[in-house]
Design a protein around this motif. Structure first.
Motif, PDB file in Angstrom:
ATOM      1  N   LYS A  19      20.917  29.069  -9.781  1.00 37.16           N
ATOM      2  CA  LYS A  19      21.675  29.264  -8.540  1.00 37.16           C
ATOM      3  C   LYS A  19      22.922  28.384  -8.618  1.00 37.16           C
ATOM      4  CE  LYS A  19      18.551  28.254  -5.428  1.00 37.16           C
ATOM      5  NZ  LYS A  19      17.965  28.124  -4.063  1.00 37.16           N
ATOM      6  N   VAL A  20      24.091  29.010  -8.603  1.00 38.52           N
ATOM      7  CA  VAL A  20      25.335  28.266  -8.729  1.00 38.52           C
ATOM      8  C   VAL A  20      26.181  28.460  -7.475  1.00 38.52           C
ATOM      9  CG1 VAL A  20      25.310  28.570 -11.242  1.00 38.52           C
ATOM     10  CG2 VAL A  20      26.693  30.093  -9.834  1.00 38.52           C
ATOM     11  N   LEU A  21      27.050  27.512  -7.249  1.00 39.87           N
ATOM     12  CA  LEU A  21      28.035  27.582  -6.171  1.00 39.87           C
ATOM     13  C   LEU A  21      29.415  27.419  -6.778  1.00 39.87           C
ATOM     14  CD1 LEU A  21      29.124  27.556  -3.257  1.00 39.87           C
ATOM     15  CD2 LEU A  21      28.552  25.098  -3.166  1.00 39.87           C
ATOM     16  N   ILE A  22      30.266  28.406  -6.560  1.00 39.18           N
ATOM     17  CA  ILE A  22      31.659  28.361  -7.012  1.00 39.18           C
ATOM     18  C   ILE A  22      32.522  28.134  -5.780  1.00 39.18           C
ATOM     19  CG2 ILE A  22      33.518  29.554  -8.223  1.00 39.18           C
ATOM     20  CD1 ILE A  22      31.001  29.079  -9.942  1.00 39.18           C
ATOM     21  N   ALA A  76      30.002  33.239 -14.600  1.00 35.85           N
ATOM     22  CA  ALA A  76      28.657  32.843 -14.195  1.00 35.85           C
ATOM     23  C   ALA A  76      27.748  34.062 -14.061  1.00 35.85           C
ATOM     24  CB  ALA A  76      28.712  32.059 -12.884  1.00 35.85           C
ATOM     25  N   LYS A  77      28.285  35.136 -13.499  1.00 36.15           N
ATOM     26  CA  LYS A  77      27.498  36.362 -13.351  1.00 36.15           C
ATOM     27  C   LYS A  77      27.137  36.936 -14.713  1.00 36.15           C
ATOM     28  CE  LYS A  77      25.491  39.173 -10.552  1.00 36.15           C
ATOM     29  NZ  LYS A  77      24.419  38.655  -9.666  1.00 36.15           N
ATOM     30  N   GLY A  83      31.362  40.021  -8.472  1.00 37.94           N
ATOM     31  CA  GLY A  83      30.081  39.483  -8.911  1.00 37.94           C
ATOM     32  C   GLY A  83      29.403  38.482  -8.015  1.00 37.94           C
ATOM     33  N   ALA A  84      30.050  38.014  -6.965  1.00 40.53           N
ATOM     34  CA  ALA A  84      29.396  37.046  -6.085  1.00 40.53           C
ATOM     35  C   ALA A  84      28.237  37.712  -5.354  1.00 40.53           C
ATOM     36  CB  ALA A  84      30.391  36.480  -5.079  1.00 40.53           C
ATOM     37  N   ASP A  85      27.085  37.044  -5.354  1.00 42.40           N
ATOM     38  CA  ASP A  85      25.918  37.551  -4.637  1.00 42.40           C
ATOM     39  C   ASP A  85      25.948  37.152  -3.166  1.00 42.40           C
ATOM     40  OD1 ASP A  85      24.186  38.642  -6.932  1.00 42.40           O
ATOM     41  OD2 ASP A  85      24.684  36.631  -7.635  1.00 42.40           O
TER      42      ASP A  85
END
Length: 312
Positions: free
Chosen positions: A148-151, A166-167, A189-191
Motif C-alpha cells: 500500500k503506497v501513498l503518492i 507503482a501500479k 492507475g490510482a486506486d
C-alpha cells in the motif's frame, strides 16, 4: 546557435533569447539538436536567488538553465558506442550539475541518454526525464507487489509518473489530488484519490508501506503518521528534515531523502515502460522556445497536471 540565457537572478522576465557559441563535445559525448525541453520546479526556482544559482551553476554568467531534452544526434564523440548521427535520443543531462538544456544544441554524455521509443513524440520523450527518473529511482526495488503506497501530489510531474510506475509494480496506489484532478489520477492507475482541499489523508489512511513525498513540511510530517511500523517515506525535499527523521526512527519508521541523478540505465528502463505502455506522460501545456518566460510562469503556478514542454 540560439539559447535562452539568464544574466542575473530574478523572475521569468530575466530569461532572454540570445546567440551563443554552439558547444563542442568531449570524446564520451554526443551533440544533440534539441527538439523539445521539459521544465521542472528545479529549473524555475533557483533563478530567483544568486546564492542558489552560484551553488548549482557557479558564479559565471550568463547561465543556460535546464536538463531535460529530446532531439536528434548530430555529432558523436570518438568514444561513443551506443549512438550514431541521426539517432533520436532523450535524457536528463548532467544532473546534478550544468545541463545547458535551453539551447538549440546540447552536448550530452552518452551515459545520460537513451534512444527514443518509436511510439512517442519528441514532446513526450522530453517529458519522461527528470520527473520520471525521480519517481523510478525512488520506487524501484523499494516497493513490492501488494504494497500500500501513498503518492503525494499525484497529478504533478513526479506524482503522475509515480502513480503509473507503482501500479506497474503491483502496488495499491493512494494519492492526494484536487477534486478536479481525481478522474485524471484514477485514469492513470490510482486506486484511491484523496481531495486534499476537503479531506485530511492522515485521518483516512493507515498501515501504509511506502510514501513518496514531493511537498515536504507538514505534509511529510503527516505522511509519517500513516506509515505502518517498519514503513518508509522518501521525500524529494531533503532540506531541514533531521527532526522528522529522528521522530520517525523512534516509531520504527524510516524517512529518507533522495536527489535524482542522470543515468542511461534508468532512461532505458523508462524507454521500455514507454514502449509497453506502462507509463505515459501527460503534457499539460506546450510553449514555443521564444516563450520560455511564459512557460516558467506556468510552472511557477504550481497547478500543472503532468508536464510543461517547450519546443524548438
Amino acid at each position: 546557435m540560439k539559447a535562452i540565457i539568464l544574466e542575473k537572478a530574478g523572475g521569468p522576465e530575466n530569461l532572454h533569447l540570445a546567440e551563443v557559441a554552439k558547444p563542442s563535445i568531449k570524446d564520451n559525448e554526443v551533440l544533440v539538436a534539441v527538439k523539445a525541453i521539459s521544465l521542472n520546479p528545479a529549473d524555475v526556482k533557483p533563478k530567483y536567488q544568486d546564492k542558489m544559482l552560484n551553488m548549482m551553476y557557479g558564479e559565471k554568467r550568463p547561465v543556460i538553465l535546464g536538463w531535460d531534452i529530446a532531439g536528434t544526434v548530430t555529432e558523436v564523440g570518438t568514444d561513443v558506442t551506443n549512438f550514431k548521427i541521426g539517432d533520436k535520443v532523450f535524457g536528463m543531462v548532467n544532473f546534478p550539475g550544468v545541463g545547458n538544456a535551453y539551447a538549440e544544441f546540447v552536448a550530452a554524455p552518452e551515459a545520460h541518454l537513451a534512444t527514443m521509443p518509436d511510439n512517442v513524440s519528441f514532446e513526450e520523450a522530453a517529458a519522461t526525464t527528470l520527473a520520471a527518473l525521480t519517481a523510478l529511482q525512488i520506487l524501484e526495488e523499494r516497493i513490492n507487489k501488494g504494497d500500500k503506497v501513498l503518492i503525494q501530489a499525484g497529478s504533478g510531474g513526479v506524482g503522475h509518473f509515480a502513480i503509473q510506475i507503482a501500479k506497474a509494480m503491483g502496488a495499491f496506489v493512494n494519492t492526494t489530488a484536487s477534486a478536479k484532478n481525481s478522474a485524471f489520477v484514477k485514469s492513470i492507475g490510482a486506486d484511491n484519490a484523496i481531495d486534499y482541499h476537503t479531506e485530511k489523508f492522515e485521518e483516512i489512511l493507515s498501515d501504509i508501506d511506502f510514501v513518496l513525498d514531493t511537498q515536504g513540511g507538514k505534509v511529510l510530517e503527516n505522511s509519517v503518521k500513516v506509515l505502518k511500523t517498519g514503513g518508509t517515506a522518501y521525500t524529494t525535499l531533503g532540506m531541514d528534515i533531521d527532526d522528522v527523521k529522528a521522530s520517525a526512527k523512534k516509531e520504527n519508521k524510516t524517512v529518507s531523502d533522495i536527489l535524482v541523478h542522470s543515468s542511461a540505465e534508468d532512461m532505458n528502463t523508462l524507454k521500455g515502460m514507454l514502449e509497453n505502455g506502462s507509463i505515459k506522460p501527460n503534457i499539460y501545456k506546450t510553449f514555443a522556445f521564444e516563450d520560455m518566460a511564459a512557460a516558467h510562469t506556468e510552472v511557477e503556478k504550481g497547478r500543472t497536471v503532468g508536464k510543461v514542454i517547450v519546443t524548438l
